[in-house]
Design a protein around this motif. Structure first.
Motif: not given
Length: 119
Positions: A6-11, A35-43, A86-91, A113-116
């Protein structure tokens, strides 16, 4: 050995855009769904978007109208265009693919890859 990279994540600031890419390589006979999945802290990890080999797509309700999944079969690559972030997309975002290789059909995952998204 099949790999997904993967590539392309960031702030990015809220309202901004990012494009994620995920390229599959190795002994690949065919790639079925991606597909794409995401995992936020604690979720728990959740499905964001998926696309079949024929191009049919489905999205999580939370990203419909903002995110677009696509794939380039010639490049064994799947993309996720993320707009109006949105901030809630952070994961941590992970790509996944159902790949047929010499060992049969298996699910493979990228390293993430981290998205913030800042507010």
């Amino acid at each position: 050995q099949v790999q997904l990279v993967e590539s392309g994540g960031g702030l990015v600031q809220a309202g901004g855009s990012l494009r994620l890419s995920c390229a599959a390589s190795g002994s690949i006979f065919s790639i079925n769904a991606m597909g794409w999945y995401r995992q936020a802290p604690g979720k728990q990890r959740e499905l964001v978007a998926a696309i079949t080999s024929g191009g049919s797509t489905n999205y999580a309700d939370s990203v419909k109208g903002r995110f677009t999944i696509s794939r380039d079969n010639a490049k064994n690559t799947v993309y996720l265009q993320m707009n109006s972030l949105k901030p809630e997309d952070t994961a941590v975002y992970y790509c996944a693919a159902d790949i047929t290789d010499p060992n049969g059909s298996n699910d493979y995952w990228g390293q993430g890859t981290q998205v913030t998204v800042s507010s």
